[in-house]
Every structure is written in structure tokens, then in C-alpha cells.
Design a protein around this motif. Structure first.
Motif, PDB file in Angstrom:
ATOM      1  N   GLN A 149       0.738  -1.339  -0.011  1.00 53.99           N
ATOM      2  CA  GLN A 149      -0.028   0.121   0.032  1.00 53.99           C
ATOM      3  C   GLN A 149       0.790   1.402  -0.004  1.00 53.99           C
ATOM      4  O   GLN A 149       0.389   2.373  -0.262  1.00 53.99           O
ATOM      5  CB  GLN A 149      -0.794   0.048   1.150  1.00 53.99           C
ATOM      6  N   ASN A 170       2.945   2.220  -1.840  1.00 50.65           N
ATOM      7  CA  ASN A 170       3.256   2.703  -3.274  1.00 50.65           C
ATOM      8  C   ASN A 170       1.975   3.408  -3.653  1.00 50.65           C
ATOM      9  O   ASN A 170       1.191   3.059  -4.676  1.00 50.65           O
ATOM     10  CB  ASN A 170       3.589   1.417  -4.233  1.00 50.65           C
ATOM     11  N   MET A 177      -0.466   6.827  -5.007  1.00 53.73           N
ATOM     12  CA  MET A 177      -0.224   7.947  -6.062  1.00 53.73           C
ATOM     13  C   MET A 177      -0.092   9.328  -5.583  1.00 53.73           C
ATOM     14  O   MET A 177      -0.689   9.829  -4.623  1.00 53.73           O
ATOM     15  CB  MET A 177      -1.671   8.182  -6.504  1.00 53.73           C
ATOM     16  N   LEU A 205       3.093   7.178  -9.479  1.00 51.37           N
ATOM     17  CA  LEU A 205       3.134   6.202  -8.142  1.00 51.37           C
ATOM     18  C   LEU A 205       4.607   6.482  -7.472  1.00 51.37           C
ATOM     19  O   LEU A 205       5.506   7.000  -8.185  1.00 51.37           O
ATOM     20  CB  LEU A 205       3.116   4.606  -8.663  1.00 51.37           C
ATOM     21  N   ASN A 237       7.192   2.800  -7.423  1.00 49.06           N
ATOM     22  CA  ASN A 237       7.445   1.773  -8.410  1.00 49.06           C
ATOM     23  C   ASN A 237       6.230   2.051  -9.503  1.00 49.06           C
ATOM     24  O   ASN A 237       5.017   2.063  -9.008  1.00 49.06           O
ATOM     25  CB  ASN A 237       7.076   0.157  -7.841  1.00 49.06           C
ATOM     26  N   GLU A 238       6.507   2.199 -10.401  1.00 49.01           N
ATOM     27  CA  GLU A 238       5.591   2.574 -11.623  1.00 49.01           C
ATOM     28  C   GLU A 238       4.931   1.195 -12.125  1.00 49.01           C
ATOM     29  O   GLU A 238       4.040   1.417 -12.951  1.00 49.01           O
ATOM     30  CB  GLU A 238       6.570   3.170 -12.916  1.00 49.01           C
ATOM     31  N   GLY A 239       5.421   0.049 -11.742  1.00 49.67           N
ATOM     32  CA  GLY A 239       4.534  -0.989 -12.073  1.00 49.67           C
ATOM     33  C   GLY A 239       4.751  -1.414 -13.457  1.00 49.67           C
ATOM     34  O   GLY A 239       3.842  -2.033 -14.255  1.00 49.67           O
TER      35      GLY A 239
END
Lengths: 453, 222
Positions: A111, A113, A115, A120, A123-125
Motif C-alpha cells: 500500500q 506505493n 499515487m 506512483l 514503483n511505476e509497475g
């Protein structure tokens, strides 16, 4: 080494060597998680992010070190600003450490991570470019400072050699091609479309330019080969890399929601991608044969030629086997890709940076002769292990393509039962690879120091 | 080839290819909207959930990503949405053998994520992933019950003799474990009333006749 400022390369090499070690340790954790998913306190996604990000960063840092060595030598002058190079180095190290801490925090508390300002925090994922947006900007600033310093160095004497032309062109394209990964799109198709611009135009575009330039530099430095002849072949290789590679990007656009003409564009151009890599092998062998006998730094030459060979085998052959749409339809997203990824990165870039280190480190340390045995030992441990890792992954990929894709068995069934031995082999050879890396790191820190004392 | 010829090949050859890439990129971007459904607020929110939890660190989507966990492009086609939602919220209570950890998604995040997965399953991917040849060949069963088993794609979640999904229990020997056809009918109508906590969707919309055929087929599996 003729110029004092070339020594800055050593800082970058040190960071590269340490990150290489971290990359392989977490790689073994990831390999074990294929067997026991709960093996470690961080989940697989965090471990894999660390594994691939450490790889990308240490190769980049290694390329920067190599460039700081090459540019003064080619320009025949000291670096424009050594303090700026130091600042850029430490800024890069601090940014990388912050990003790593962020990944670990996110691994422990998903959680966290959250906005912030539309992006983010930790980690941009997005695979390979997981680094959050604030880190993207730090990376861009670092690369711009680095490019600026090198351009100013070239401008001091205005010796525009072919090697530094192609090298700096590769690095500039590298910086520019980071930008398509720095904006959000609502569509996952668009997301992956631009994401491939970054990933593909890096590893099959700008990085190969850097490889072509460094190969020419090393062949000259090691063997005293004629610069004019080297430059001509470097241009041909670099030209063919881009002519086949830019539109070869199409092989990533077969199945992601993009139009069908990419099947033709990608199929044709990417099938030709191995040709320039084969030319590089021929180039390395031809020059080595002509000049054999004059080499002092044999281990450096050994790594250089091995880089050319494994670049062709890993990036070229292991890529071309599944690049046609008819084949890729069944193998896309399987362990075949993992096998290709491992051998390609090892051959094209890991061996390239290690070769640059073995070619330039002795002169940075001020020695002509040094104990080369550990260099060979590290090479054989790493290379034999990597070959078996790739054989294991290729086997796993073939079983997966056949059973899951062709016959319709469940993904989990194939992974947890039919492919189990492949995961075990891969982990065992991962340890073998780690032994090689440890020998290399020890060699890196001790090379030339005994004979100097 | 002369030195300058080689240099020109490098400069102009690559610039030409890059120009072609730009043209193709512009054309491609213009076609993307037609090749995919509309992106609603929920779909976009779901995409952000996908990024937030770094799903790509284990899964692939459109075939790209990590190869540690199943491909997600057709997830909603292969598994019922009710099952997916319960699984995402707490994987191991639904399937104790699952490798996926509990990531702490909220109900809303799970709903949005499923909306996003639903969107991506409808993207025109030039026919990828292809239907496995064995599934394509095995269109009909040898009995009415087996045909129904295939028609309702039960093997998306259940295995028989090694073929099928692992989300639900293996049915290879279900006839030995649950030999009562009436039990199966009650279970198919409302799984949770017979197996508390089950994530299997109800098949109450089937006719009594079809339910009977299916149950009779299941108890033959020994």
C-alpha cells in the motif's frame, strides 16, 4: 592510460561490479522462488524487479565508465570537468540506492506505493522501467550531465573520431529513447507500444551502437589494428544494426493490439538482425588472426572475442529462433523469451562491460603485466553456468509452449510439475554463475595491486 | 565499400528506417481506438491498480512481463469474474496451493482491476493467444454430460486426467469422493451452501435436466 582524468572510469566500474554481485544474488533468490514461492521475505515481483533493474543500471554505469575512459583517449585531452564527473557519479549512486530502498519498502508494504501528483511513489509497475517518475528525472539529469561533460571534452580538441562519434550517438539515442517511457496512457496497448520504444530501441538499437563502438576501440587498443579499417567496419555494423533493428521493433507489435502489417515488418526486419552481429564476430576473428602474437593483455582480448561470439549467439540466434510470427504465436510470453533474454544480455552487454574492464583497468592501475588466471576462471564459471541456465530455460520454454500453448494444459500445472527439474537445474547453475561473479569481483579489486607493490 | 560509403550507410540508412518507423507509428496510433473497446473510468482505474501492485512483476499481459504466474490477457474469459474477485482479495483461502500472496486490495480496487482485465480481453490482438489445438479438436464429448462439461468450460478451473485448470479441485476421481449425484446437483445450483467459502459461481440457470446429466457424468469419474 595517458590522461589522469580517465581514472574516473574506475569509480563507475566499482559500482558496476557491486551491482552485478547484487543482481546475481537476488537472481538466485528468484530462481529458488520458482521452486518455493515463499522462500524469501520479499515476493517474487520485488526480487525480479531488483534483478532486472540492477542489471540495467550496472550495465549503464559500466558504459558510462567506459565512455569516460574512451573519450579523453580519443580526443587526446583531459576530461572537461572531473568534479562534474564525480558529482554525476555520486548523484547516480544515491538515486539508485533510493530507488532500491523504495522497491524494498513496497515489497514489504504494497500500500505504500501510493499515487502522488498522478504518479506512483515507489514503483511505476512497468517492467524494466519500474523506477518511479521522480527517479526518471534524476536519471535523465544524470545522463545529460554525463553527455555534456563528454561533448565538452570532444569540443576541447575537436578530434571527431569515428569511435567516439558512434559511441556518443549511441548514448544520445539512449537518453532520448528513455523519454517515451515517461508519460501515462490510459490504454494498455498504447502503454506497451511506447514501452517497447524504450526497451527495444535501447537493447537492440542504441546499446548495440555502443557495443560496436567499444568493440572497435578494444580491437585497436589490444591489437593496434588500423583505425581506418576498424572504423569502416564499425560503420557497416552499426548501420546494419539500426537498419534491421529499428524496424525489427515490429516483432514486439504482433500481438499487443496493433495492426497486422507489423507481422510483415517485424518478421522481415528482425530476421535480419543477426547479420550485423555475425559481422562483428568475423571482424573480431579476422583482426585477431592478423595481429596474433603482439597481444599482452590476453584476457582482455579473450573477453572481447567472447563478447562478439555470445552477442551473436544470445541476441542473434536465440532471438531469431522465435522471431517469426508463425513461431512467436506459440512461444510469445513463454520461458523461450527468458532463455533469449538471459543469453542476449550476458553475451551482448555483460561480457562487453567485463571486456572493457579487463582492457582498461590494468592501465588505470598503472600496470602492464598482471595475473590473468582469475579472469579466465571467472569467465569459465560464468559462461558454462550461463549456457546451462539457458539450456534449462529453453527446455522449460519448449515444454511450456508444447503443453500449455499447443495442448492446452493449465499454466500452473506445467510450471509446478512438468518444468520442476528445469527450475532446479537453473538454480544450481545460478550458484555456479555466482561463483564466477565472486571470482571476478575479487579479481577486480585486486588486479594489478600485487605486482605494483 | 569505401570509408565514406560505410559512414553514409550508417547515417542515412538509419535515418531512413527511423522515418519509416515514425510514419508507421502515426498510422498505428490512429488505429488503436478501433481495435479496442472504449476505456471507461473503471478500466482506467483498474489499469492504475495493475501498476500500483506491480502485477507485471509476476504475470504477463499481452504476453509481456514476467513469466512467474499465468498470462492475464484472457483471464476473464478463462475464469468466472466472481471467482477472480474472491481470488484477488485473498488467494490462499480460495486455493490453498496458490503461489500468489494476499496483497491487500480493496473491494473497489478488485472490481476496477477486473473491469480492466475485461477490457484487455476484448482487444484485437491478431488472434493471440491461439486456441490450443487439443481444445480446438475436442469440440464434443462422448456423452450428454461430458458435452455440457465442455460447453460450460468447466475445465477452465477443474482438471480431469491432467487436462484443465488448477483454480478449483481436481475432478479426476470425484466419482469416488462424492458418489452422490444429488449432492452434485445441490452443489452446482449453489456451491457455497454445500462447500462454505467456495468461490465457484452458481450454475442455477441450467435446466434440471442438464444438471442431472452433468451430475451423472461427474459420478462416473473414478
Amino acid at each position: 592510460m595517458q590522461y589522469e582524468s580517465q581514472k574516473i572510469a574506475k569509480n563507475f566500474y566499482t559500482a558496476a561490479a557491486l551491482l552485478f554481485l547484487i543482481q546475481i544474488v537476488v537472481g538466485i533468490v528468484a530462481a529458488l522462488q520458482f521452486i518455493w514461492p515463499d522462500f524469501f521475505f520479499l515476493n517474487f515481483n520485488t526480487i525480479r524487479t531488483l534483478h532486472i533493474n540492477a542489471l540495467v543500471v550496472w550495465l549503464l554505469v559500466g558504459m558510462m565508465g567506459a565512455t569516460y575512459y574512451v573519450v579523453p583517449e580519443e580526443s587526446e585531452t583531459e576530461l572537461w570537468s572531473v568534479p562534474l564527473a564525480h558529482l554525476q557519479f555520486w548523484a547516480t549512486v544515491v538515486a539508485v540506492l533510493l530507488v532500491i530502498v523504495g522497491y524494498i519498502v513496497m515489497g514489504l508494504f504494497p500500500q505504500a506505493n501510493s499515487m502522488i501528483f498522478g504518479t506512483l511513489l515507489l514503483n511505476e509497475g512497468r517492467e524494466y522501467i519500474e523506477a518511479p517518475r521522480w527517479a526518471d528525472w534524476l536519471i535523465v539529469i544524470s545522463v545529460l550531465l554525463f553527455l555534456f561533460n563528454n561533448f565538452m571534452t570532444i569540443m576541447k580538441t575537436k578530434k571527431f573520431t569515428a569511435v567516439q562519434g558512434v559511441l556518443l550517438a549511441g548514448l544520445t539515442v539512449l537518453a532520448l529513447m528513455y523519454l517515451p517511457g515517461m508519460f501515462y496512457t490510459k490504454s494498455m496497448v498504447m502503454d506497451q507500444f511506447w514501452w517497447w520504444w524504450v526497451v527495444h530501441l535501447w537493447v537492440e538499437g542504441s546499446w548495440e551502437l555502443i557495443a560496436a563502438a567499444l568493440l572497435a576501440f578494444m580491437l585497436h587498443k589490444l591489437l593496434g589494428a588500423d583505425k581506418k579499417v576498424l572504423a569502416k567496419w564499425m560503420y557497416i555494423e552499426a548501420g546494419l544494426v539500426l537498419i534491421t533493428g529499428i524496424l525489427g521493433l515490429g516483432h514486439h507489435y504482433y500481438w499487443i493490439g496493433t495492426p497486422k502489417y507489423w507481422l510483415w515488418v517485424g518478421g522481415i526486419f528482425s530476421s535480419l538482425e543477426p547479420i550485423p552481429l555475425l559481422l562483428m564476430v568475423w571482424d573480431a576473428f579476422r583482426i585477431t588472426r592478423e595481429k596474433r602474437g603482439v597481444v599482452q593483455n590476453r584476457v582482455g582480448l579473450f573477453y572481447t572475442v567472447a563478447h562478439a561470439i555470445f552477442n551473436f549467439v544470445g541476441a542473434g540466434l536465440w532471438g531469431v529462433i522465435h522471431t517469426l510470427p508463425q513461431v512467436n504465436k506459440w512461444t510469445h510470453g513463454t520461458q523461450i523469451t527468458t532463455a533469449h533474454g538471459h543469453l542476449a544480455f550476458y553475451g551482448a552487454y555483460v561480457l562487453l562491460i567485463l571486456a572493457m574492464i579487463y582492457v582498461t583497468l590494468p592501465s588505470i592501475r598503472g600496470v602492464k603485466e598482471f595475473d590473468q588466471s582469475k579472469g579466465y576462471l571467472a569467465f569459465w564459471f560464468m559462461t558454462i553456468s550461463m549456457v546451462f541456465i539457458v539450456i534449462s530455460l529453453t527446455g522449460a520454454g519448449m515444454v511450456q509452449s508444447y503443453m500449455e500453448r499447443l495442448l492446452g494444459l493449465d499454466y500452473v500445472t506445467v510450471k509446478t510439475s512438468y518444468n520442476m527439474w528445469f527450475w532446479v537445474f537453473r538454480a544450481i547453475f545460478g550458484v555456479g554463475f555466482l561463483v564466477g561473479v565472486l571470482i571476478f569481483v575479487i579479481d577486480f579489486f585486486t588486479l594489478g595491486k600485487k605486482s605494483a607493490s | 565499400m569505401s570509408h565514406n560509403g560505410a559512414r553514409n550507410l550508417f547515417i542515412f540508412g538509419s535515418l531512413l528506417c527511423f522515418a519509416v518507423l515514425i510514419v508507421l507509428t502515426i498510422d498505428t496510433i490512429g488505429t488503436l481506438d478501433e481495435r479496442a473497446p472504449e476505456i471507461t473510468e473503471a478500466v482506467n482505474a483498474g489499469k492504475k491498480v495493475w501498476h500500483k501492485y506491480d502485477c507485471i512483476g509476476c504475470h504477463t499481459i499481452l504476453g509481456n512481463g514476467s513469466y512467474f504466474a499465468p498470462e492475464m490477457t484472457k483471464a476473464v474469459v478463462r475464469k468466472p469474474k466472481e471467482y477472480l474477485k474472491k481470488f484477488i482479495l485473498d488467494p490462499r483461502t480460495i486455493n490453498p496451493k496458490a503461489a500468489m500472496p494476499k496483497l491487500g486490495l480493496s473491494e473497489e480496487e478488485a472490481d476496477n482491476l477486473i473491469a480492466f482485465l475485461d477490457w484487455i480481453s476484448k482487444v484485437d490482438t491478431n488472434g493471440w493467444p491461439p486456441e490450443p489445438i487439443l481444445t480446438a479438436a475436442a469440440g464434443k464429448g462422448s456423452s450428454m454430460g461430458q458435452t455440457l462439461f465442455k460447453k460450460h468450460d468447466c475445465s477452465a478451473c477443474h482438471q480431469i486426467g491432467g487436462l484443465g485448470g488448477t483454480a478449483g479441485p481436481d475432478l479426476t476421481h470425484i466419482g469416488l469422493e462424492k458418489p452422490d449425484a444429488d449432492w452434485h446437483i445441490r452443489h452446482l445450483k449453489d456451491p457455497e451452501s454445500v462447500v462454505p467459502g467456495s468461490a465457484m459461481p452458481a450454475f442455477a440457470h441450467l435446466s434440471d435436466e442438464d444438471l442431472r446429466e452433468l451430475a451423472e457424468y461427474l459420478i462416473t469419474l473414478k
